[in-house]
Scaffold this active site. Sequence first.
Site, PDB file in Angstrom:
ATOM      1  N   HIS A  72       0.849  -1.197   0.000  1.00 43.60           N
ATOM      2  CA  HIS A  72       0.000   0.000   0.000  1.00 43.60           C
ATOM      3  C   HIS A  72       0.878   1.238   0.000  1.00 43.60           C
ATOM      4  O   HIS A  72       1.707   1.419   0.885  1.00 43.60           O
ATOM      5  CB  HIS A  72      -0.915   0.012   1.230  1.00 43.60           C
ATOM      6  CG  HIS A  72      -2.135  -0.840   1.064  1.00 43.60           C
ATOM      7  ND1 HIS A  72      -3.321  -0.558   1.684  1.00 43.60           N
ATOM      8  CD2 HIS A  72      -2.351  -1.955   0.334  1.00 43.60           C
ATOM      9  CE1 HIS A  72      -4.224  -1.480   1.352  1.00 43.60           C
ATOM     10  NE2 HIS A  72      -3.632  -2.335   0.541  1.00 43.60           N
ATOM     11  N   TYR A 201     -10.015   5.773   6.066  1.00 44.95           N
ATOM     12  CA  TYR A 201     -10.267   6.239   7.424  1.00 44.95           C
ATOM     13  C   TYR A 201     -11.335   7.319   7.338  1.00 44.95           C
ATOM     14  O   TYR A 201     -11.125   8.346   6.692  1.00 44.95           O
ATOM     15  CB  TYR A 201      -9.001   6.813   8.051  1.00 44.95           C
ATOM     16  CG  TYR A 201      -7.952   5.782   8.393  1.00 44.95           C
ATOM     17  CD1 TYR A 201      -7.853   5.267   9.677  1.00 44.95           C
ATOM     18  CD2 TYR A 201      -7.047   5.324   7.427  1.00 44.95           C
ATOM     19  CE1 TYR A 201      -6.884   4.328  10.008  1.00 44.95           C
ATOM     20  CE2 TYR A 201      -6.074   4.384   7.741  1.00 44.95           C
ATOM     21  CZ  TYR A 201      -5.999   3.889   9.032  1.00 44.95           C
ATOM     22  OH  TYR A 201      -5.045   2.954   9.346  1.00 44.95           O
ATOM     23  N   PRO A 293      -5.684   1.245  17.922  1.00 47.32           N
ATOM     24  CA  PRO A 293      -5.378   0.658  16.610  1.00 47.32           C
ATOM     25  C   PRO A 293      -5.428   1.649  15.456  1.00 47.32           C
ATOM     26  O   PRO A 293      -5.072   1.284  14.329  1.00 47.32           O
ATOM     27  CB  PRO A 293      -6.464  -0.411  16.458  1.00 47.32           C
ATOM     28  CG  PRO A 293      -7.601   0.077  17.298  1.00 47.32           C
ATOM     29  CD  PRO A 293      -6.971   0.774  18.465  1.00 47.32           C
ATOM     30  N   LYS A 297      -0.098   0.665  14.812  1.00 52.23           N
ATOM     31  CA  LYS A 297       1.240   0.629  15.389  1.00 52.23           C
ATOM     32  C   LYS A 297       1.501  -0.538  16.337  1.00 52.23           C
ATOM     33  O   LYS A 297       2.656  -0.803  16.678  1.00 52.23           O
ATOM     34  CB  LYS A 297       1.508   1.937  16.160  1.00 52.23           C
ATOM     35  CG  LYS A 297       1.562   3.171  15.279  1.00 52.23           C
ATOM     36  CD  LYS A 297       2.635   3.048  14.247  1.00 52.23           C
ATOM     37  CE  LYS A 297       2.601   4.141  13.216  1.00 52.23           C
ATOM     38  NZ  LYS A 297       3.386   3.831  12.024  1.00 52.23           N
ATOM     39  N   TYR A 385       3.002   7.176   9.614  1.00 47.45           N
ATOM     40  CA  TYR A 385       2.215   6.013   9.244  1.00 47.45           C
ATOM     41  C   TYR A 385       3.106   4.887   8.706  1.00 47.45           C
ATOM     42  O   TYR A 385       2.929   3.720   9.071  1.00 47.45           O
ATOM     43  CB  TYR A 385       1.151   6.384   8.209  1.00 47.45           C
ATOM     44  CG  TYR A 385       0.053   5.340   8.085  1.00 47.45           C
ATOM     45  CD1 TYR A 385      -1.104   5.437   8.849  1.00 47.45           C
ATOM     46  CD2 TYR A 385       0.194   4.255   7.230  1.00 47.45           C
ATOM     47  CE1 TYR A 385      -2.105   4.470   8.764  1.00 47.45           C
ATOM     48  CE2 TYR A 385      -0.800   3.286   7.128  1.00 47.45           C
ATOM     49  CZ  TYR A 385      -1.950   3.407   7.900  1.00 47.45           C
ATOM     50  OH  TYR A 385      -2.934   2.443   7.808  1.00 47.45           O
TER      51      TYR A 385
END
Length: 393
Positions: A72, A201, A293, A297, A385
């Site tokens: 990704h 998200y 979550p 991480k 990220y």
Amino acid sequence: MRTQVAIIGAGPAGLLLGQLLHKAGIDNVIVERQTGEYVLGRIRAGVLEQVTMDLLARAGVDARAKAEGLPHEGIELLFKGARHRIDMNGLTDGKQVTVYGQTEVTRDLMEAREAEGLTTIYSASQVSLHDFDTKSPRVRYEKDGATHEIECDFIAGCDGYHGVSRASVPAKSLHLYEKIYPFGWLGVLADVPPVSHELIYANTSRGFALCSMRSATRSRYYVQVPTEERVENWSDEAFWNELRLRLDPEARERLVTGPSLEKSIAPLRSFVAEPMRFGSLFLAGDAAHIVPPTGAKGLNLATADVGYLSRAFEIFYGEKSASALDRYSDLCLRRVWKAERFSWWFTSLMHRFPETGEFGQKIQEAELDYLVHSRAASTSLAENYVGLPLEDF
């Protein structure tokens, strides 16, 4: 029994540590209170940072993750009914994450350990740690009606938040930090194609939602629910209907639904225990820290701990120097607190908080609008990220 490193816990952190130590010629034994089938049955996240992929490669167990994992290069943020892509690859000089289920990571590590003929003791009850404030620590456990003891040089506590390792440390030696969030994630796993090829998200007035996946044919979806909510109150139909209400029109149209394979509610908390070393006992992973979550991480922090710890043991046994072991806790905690900050910030940005009301929602939308239109802000999100590199000892 005698070994160099006794590892408590056969989750991905303990198994990865065991494999890395074996590759370095360091003898180790893993003690796990559950059965192997139980460990494999746990449903967990599956977004792997490059650091984790590199450590799997070092352990010789990355073949399936590379072949079947989904690379990704970006994520999508949904707010005010529209999606905006964060180009992580372009903003971080080519870095990316890999979507590959934690269950599969565990399976790969278990199979590798079995193939090497290494000792893993499953279904060990009454596990207890002794004399880790000396140079002769011991691990005691019961199995098949008999009491057994392992003598070792070091103990690695990789047995999670509820494990015996941290609980064995005197309370006066620990400094605990914790934040409990007023909501949880209701998650559904289903054999349906993902709604998008990248994670979505979503920040909405109804609450947070996440569209994720485990493969091209298996999806993992979440919606924010109050802490007191019960999974029994949610039929599959009710879940899919609520998820639709939190998506943009295009995603709503593309959403494929189906029967749930697993459905659960995960509470959200931030937690850190300092330090992460107590004499001959070293904590790693969830035994020392928990993150919400939202930033993906948890597993990656655990593997980073293991990366540091395995290297410190290599230096100790190879160079006869304890300097890296002495720095283990400080190095880990530097990384841990950065991940805690990012996970707290991302959670605060994307979720609906009961006490902030409409004002809080507008503030979040303004920050998201700034975030997606500012290269500097987008870069900060992308860097965190994809994950920070491990520091050298």
